[in-house]
Design an enzyme around this catalytic site. Structure first.
Site, PDB file in Angstrom:
ATOM      1  N   SER A  45     -16.951 -22.487 -22.012  1.00  0.00           N
ATOM      2  CA  SER A  45     -16.344 -21.947 -23.272  1.00  0.00           C
ATOM      3  C   SER A  45     -17.382 -22.503 -24.562  1.00  0.00           C
ATOM      4  CB  SER A  45     -15.085 -22.486 -23.276  1.00  0.00           C
ATOM      5  OG  SER A  45     -14.296 -21.933 -24.384  1.00  0.00           O
TER       6      SER A  45
ATOM      7  N   ASN B  52      -7.721 -15.528  -8.296  1.00  0.00           N
ATOM      8  CA  ASN B  52      -6.396 -14.774  -8.071  1.00  0.00           C
ATOM      9  C   ASN B  52      -6.103 -13.992  -9.320  1.00  0.00           C
ATOM     10  OD1 ASN B  52      -5.585 -17.623  -8.558  1.00  0.00           O
ATOM     11  ND2 ASN B  52      -3.905 -16.655  -9.115  1.00  0.00           N
ATOM     12  N   SER B  53      -6.648 -14.374 -10.508  1.00  0.00           N
ATOM     13  CA  SER B  53      -6.326 -13.819 -11.983  1.00  0.00           C
ATOM     14  C   SER B  53      -7.484 -13.995 -12.792  1.00  0.00           C
ATOM     15  CB  SER B  53      -5.055 -14.727 -12.321  1.00  0.00           C
ATOM     16  OG  SER B  53      -5.511 -15.883 -12.811  1.00  0.00           O
ATOM     17  N   GLY B  54      -7.028 -13.110 -13.697  1.00  0.00           N
ATOM     18  CA  GLY B  54      -8.046 -12.990 -15.146  1.00  0.00           C
ATOM     19  C   GLY B  54      -9.485 -12.635 -14.823  1.00  0.00           C
ATOM     20  N   ILE B  55     -10.241 -13.530 -15.296  1.00  0.00           N
ATOM     21  CA  ILE B  55     -11.825 -13.274 -15.061  1.00  0.00           C
ATOM     22  C   ILE B  55     -12.188 -13.530 -13.850  1.00  0.00           C
ATOM     23  CG2 ILE B  55     -13.906 -13.978 -15.792  1.00  0.00           C
ATOM     24  CD1 ILE B  55     -12.421 -15.054 -18.384  1.00  0.00           C
ATOM     25  N   GLY B  56     -11.672 -14.280 -13.302  1.00  0.00           N
ATOM     26  CA  GLY B  56     -11.913 -14.548 -11.846  1.00  0.00           C
ATOM     27  C   GLY B  56     -11.680 -13.456 -10.761  1.00  0.00           C
TER      28      GLY B  56
ATOM     29  N   TYR C 125      -9.345 -29.913 -22.989  1.00  0.00           N
ATOM     30  CA  TYR C 125     -10.135 -28.658 -22.576  1.00  0.00           C
ATOM     31  C   TYR C 125     -11.336 -28.487 -22.905  1.00  0.00           C
ATOM     32  CZ  TYR C 125     -10.766 -23.487 -22.030  1.00  0.00           C
ATOM     33  OH  TYR C 125     -11.516 -22.434 -21.634  1.00  0.00           O
TER      34      TYR C 125
ATOM     35  N   GLY D 239     -10.037 -19.991  -8.433  1.00  0.00           N
ATOM     36  CA  GLY D 239      -9.231 -19.093  -9.248  1.00  0.00           C
ATOM     37  C   GLY D 239      -9.477 -17.716  -9.350  1.00  0.00           C
TER      38      GLY D 239
HETATM   39  N1  NAP Z   1      -9.901 -15.884 -21.471  1.00  0.00           N
HETATM   40  C1  NAP Z   1     -10.654 -16.354 -22.466  1.00  0.00           C
HETATM   41  O1  NAP Z   1     -10.818 -15.956 -23.483  1.00  0.00           O
HETATM   42  C2  NAP Z   1     -11.842 -17.414 -21.994  1.00  0.00           C
HETATM   43  C3  NAP Z   1     -12.589 -17.965 -22.986  1.00  0.00           C
HETATM   44  C4  NAP Z   1     -13.688 -18.838 -22.683  1.00  0.00           C
HETATM   45  C5  NAP Z   1     -13.567 -19.447 -21.575  1.00  0.00           C
HETATM   46  N2  NAP Z   1     -12.724 -18.952 -20.338  1.00  0.00           N
HETATM   47  C6  NAP Z   1     -13.077 -19.764 -19.107  1.00  0.00           C
HETATM   48  O2  NAP Z   1     -12.929 -18.381 -18.152  1.00  0.00           O
HETATM   49  C7  NAP Z   1     -12.424 -18.994 -16.873  1.00  0.00           C
HETATM   50  C8  NAP Z   1     -11.298 -18.035 -16.341  1.00  0.00           C
HETATM   51  O3  NAP Z   1     -10.289 -18.152 -17.305  1.00  0.00           O
HETATM   52  P1  NAP Z   1      -9.267 -17.061 -17.420  1.00  0.00           P
HETATM   53  O4  NAP Z   1      -9.142 -16.578 -18.832  1.00  0.00           O
HETATM   54  O5  NAP Z   1      -9.395 -15.803 -16.400  1.00  0.00           O
HETATM   55  O6  NAP Z   1      -7.902 -17.668 -17.009  1.00  0.00           O
HETATM   56  P2  NAP Z   1      -6.539 -17.337 -15.995  1.00  0.00           P
HETATM   57  O7  NAP Z   1      -6.273 -15.936 -15.964  1.00  0.00           O
HETATM   58  O8  NAP Z   1      -5.739 -18.284 -16.479  1.00  0.00           O
HETATM   59  O9  NAP Z   1      -7.305 -18.024 -14.709  1.00  0.00           O
HETATM   60  C9  NAP Z   1      -7.605 -19.226 -14.337  1.00  0.00           C
HETATM   61  C10 NAP Z   1      -7.437 -19.405 -12.966  1.00  0.00           C
HETATM   62  O10 NAP Z   1      -7.522 -20.927 -12.466  1.00  0.00           O
HETATM   63  C11 NAP Z   1      -6.767 -21.225 -11.536  1.00  0.00           C
HETATM   64  N3  NAP Z   1      -6.235 -22.524 -11.270  1.00  0.00           N
HETATM   65  C12 NAP Z   1      -5.635 -23.147 -12.251  1.00  0.00           C
HETATM   66  N4  NAP Z   1      -5.597 -24.597 -11.870  1.00  0.00           N
HETATM   67  C13 NAP Z   1      -5.982 -24.594 -10.520  1.00  0.00           C
HETATM   68  C14 NAP Z   1      -6.145 -25.437  -9.850  1.00  0.00           C
HETATM   69  N5  NAP Z   1      -5.775 -26.759  -9.630  1.00  0.00           N
HETATM   70  N6  NAP Z   1      -6.794 -25.436  -8.437  1.00  0.00           N
HETATM   71  C15 NAP Z   1      -7.579 -24.169  -8.176  1.00  0.00           C
HETATM   72  N7  NAP Z   1      -7.162 -23.069  -9.275  1.00  0.00           N
HETATM   73  C16 NAP Z   1      -6.684 -23.416 -10.420  1.00  0.00           C
HETATM   74  C17 NAP Z   1      -5.612 -20.128 -11.798  1.00  0.00           C
HETATM   75  O11 NAP Z   1      -4.450 -20.054 -10.580  1.00  0.00           O
HETATM   76  P3  NAP Z   1      -3.199 -19.752 -10.764  1.00  0.00           P
HETATM   77  O12 NAP Z   1      -2.979 -18.523 -10.990  1.00  0.00           O
HETATM   78  O13 NAP Z   1      -2.484 -20.388  -9.575  1.00  0.00           O
HETATM   79  O14 NAP Z   1      -2.646 -20.657 -11.902  1.00  0.00           O
HETATM   80  C18 NAP Z   1      -6.274 -18.996 -12.310  1.00  0.00           C
HETATM   81  O15 NAP Z   1      -6.658 -18.334 -10.928  1.00  0.00           O
HETATM   82  C19 NAP Z   1     -11.919 -20.456 -17.353  1.00  0.00           C
HETATM   83  O16 NAP Z   1     -12.853 -21.313 -16.725  1.00  0.00           O
HETATM   84  C20 NAP Z   1     -11.537 -20.579 -18.829  1.00  0.00           C
HETATM   85  O17 NAP Z   1     -11.839 -21.883 -19.317  1.00  0.00           O
HETATM   86  C21 NAP Z   1     -11.917 -18.242 -20.832  1.00  0.00           C
END
Ligand code: NAP
Length: 377
Positions: free
Chosen positions: A257, A130-134, A290, A128
């Site tokens: 999380s 391509n967006s956000g934290i990743g 989740y 993942g």
């Molecule tokens: N943001 C927060 O406040 C927060 C808080 C606690 C924990 N986290 C954790 O941090 C991590 C990153 O989250 P984020 O906030 O950066 O969210 P995000 O921007 O939604 O990023 C999630 C990534 O996962 C990918 N993904 C979703 N379904 C997938 C699949 N079936 N196969 C492969 N990739 C898939 C998405 O790809 P697409 O773009 O194609 O959908 C996207 O690149 C997660 O594990 C989340 O639980 C985040």
């Protein structure tokens, strides 16, 4: 300049230049001292900056340190057959200052943490990415020289992410590979394709997730939040375990999380109930699914660490921060509303790209301004 900055070497101040009559020398054990030929005196402190320095590291390959008849140290370059009284390591001196451990807080960005680190010998996979934290993680690793693989389900989105990183630094070694965690077949294909590259694997970041999705079964017949957030990653690590072990020291980082605290995996009698992990539609609540998947992330990471750390592969689960503005909230309007409410007070992944762009534009302005100044001078 960008590359120097990411390497922590952008401070090109020439304050170190010596005044006339002074010479820089070093002792046998690498301490730098300063000799003033006019006043016939020596001192440890730089005559202009007052700082003490010492030479870092060993002599370059082919060089040896010797002492002449007067007890003065000199250096022999056996390859080029020359002698000098100047310690060649002085090109890489470090200041004798007490280095305080860096302090990080909720506002620290990945780039700040990595500043000064050379990751050019590391191969890193980020699910993942391509967006956000990743994406931020991938970008920061790539700007520090690592070979980064974005493991993503959507080709168009992952190519866009790769291009954004390359726009920032054209020499970044970053590529995208297809991985859909909602399909065990896709996880297997990804692992095979990666192994076919015959690369080592030093860091595997299990980052991808979905949150508050409506109930859906995957092609493997499992509830999708559970499979994407936990089981797909679990399977991926099993398939790449040997590569990680061969590449030791290596590490797995699992994005979990804080919300894992609001659930458990036990039934009403207090017994572990694994059927809770992939519940039927009528028993499904997306937030709970989740939280349970995130609890699995932590349990998995701890057990993985217990099993693999004796082989040089560590595993850590990390909570990245609360309600950081990414696209994680996109599946449910209520989450989108809450994330937008919290947005002014939390770290935003979108901001960091905007801030990076603004900084880049500003530095261009400054460079243009300086060039203009030079032309008119
Ligand atoms: N943001 C927060 O406040 C927060 C808080 C606690 C924990 N986290 C954790 O941090 C991590 C990153 O989250 P984020 O906030 O950066 O969210 P995000 O921007 O939604 O990023 C999630 C990534 O996962 C990918 N993904 C979703 N379904 C997938 C699949 N079936 N196969 C492969 N990739 C898939 C998405 O790809 P697409 O773009 O194609 O959908 C996207 O690149 C997660 O594990 C989340 O639980 C985040």
């Amino acid at each position: 300049m960008a590359a120097l900055k990411y390497a922590g070497m952008d401070d090109t101040d020439s304050e170190d230049e010596l005044p006339p009559g002074w010479e820089e020398r070093s002792t046998k054990d690498g301490w730098v001292y300063y000799a003033n030929h006019e006043e016939m005196k020596t001192q440890w402190e730089h005559p202009k900056t007052g700082k003490k320095k010492r030479c870092a590291g060993d002599l370059p390959y082919g060089w040896e340190q010797e002492t002449d008849d007067k007890g003065q140290i000199f250096y022999v370059d056996h390859i080029n057959k020359r002698k000098t009284y100047f310690d060649p390591r002085q090109a890489f001196t470090i200041e004798d200052v007490q280095v305080k451990p860096k302090r990080y807080d909720g506002n620290t960005a990945a780039l700040d943490v990595l500043q000064g680190h050379d990751l050019s010998d590391k191969v890193i996979i980020i699910t993942g990415g391509n967006s956000g934290i990743g994406f931020e993680t991938a970008r920061s690793f790539a700007l520090h020289g690592a070979h980064v693989i974005l493991a993503c389900r959507n080709k168009a989105r992952s190519s866009k992410a790769v291009n954004r990183i390359l726009e920032e630094w054209h020499k970044a070694r970053v590529e995208a590979m297809t991985l859909d965690l909602a399909s065990l077949r896709s996880v297997r294909e990804f692992a095979e394709a990666f192994k076919a590259k015959k690369l080592p694997l030093h860091i595997l970041v299990c980052n991808a997730a979905v949150c508050t999705q409506p109930w859906r079964l995957t092609e493997d017949g499992l509830e999708s939040t559970f499979q994407i957030c936990h089981l797909g990653h679990f399977y991926l690590v099993q398939l790449l375990q040997n590569v990680l072990r061969r590449s030791a020291p290596a590490r797995v980082v699992v994005l979990s999380s804080e919300s894992h605290r609001f659930t458990d995996l036990v039934d009403s009698c207090g017994k572990v109930d694994l059927s809770l992990l992939s519940p039927p539609q009528k028993e499904y609540w997306s937030m709970l699914a989740y939280n349970r998947a995130k609890l699995c992330n932590i349990l998995f990471s701890n057990e993985l660490h217990r099993r693999l750390s004796p082989h040089g592969v560590t595993s850590n689960a990390v909570h990245p921060g609360n309600m950081m503005y990414t696209s994680i909230h996109r599946s449910w309007w209520l989450m989108t509303f809450l994330f937008n409410l919290a947005r002014p007070f939390t770290k935003s992944m979108l901001d960091s790209i905007l801030v990076a762009r603004a900084r880049w534009l500003l530095s261009r302005e400054t460079v243009n301004g300086r060039a203009q100044g030079l032309r008119t001078a």
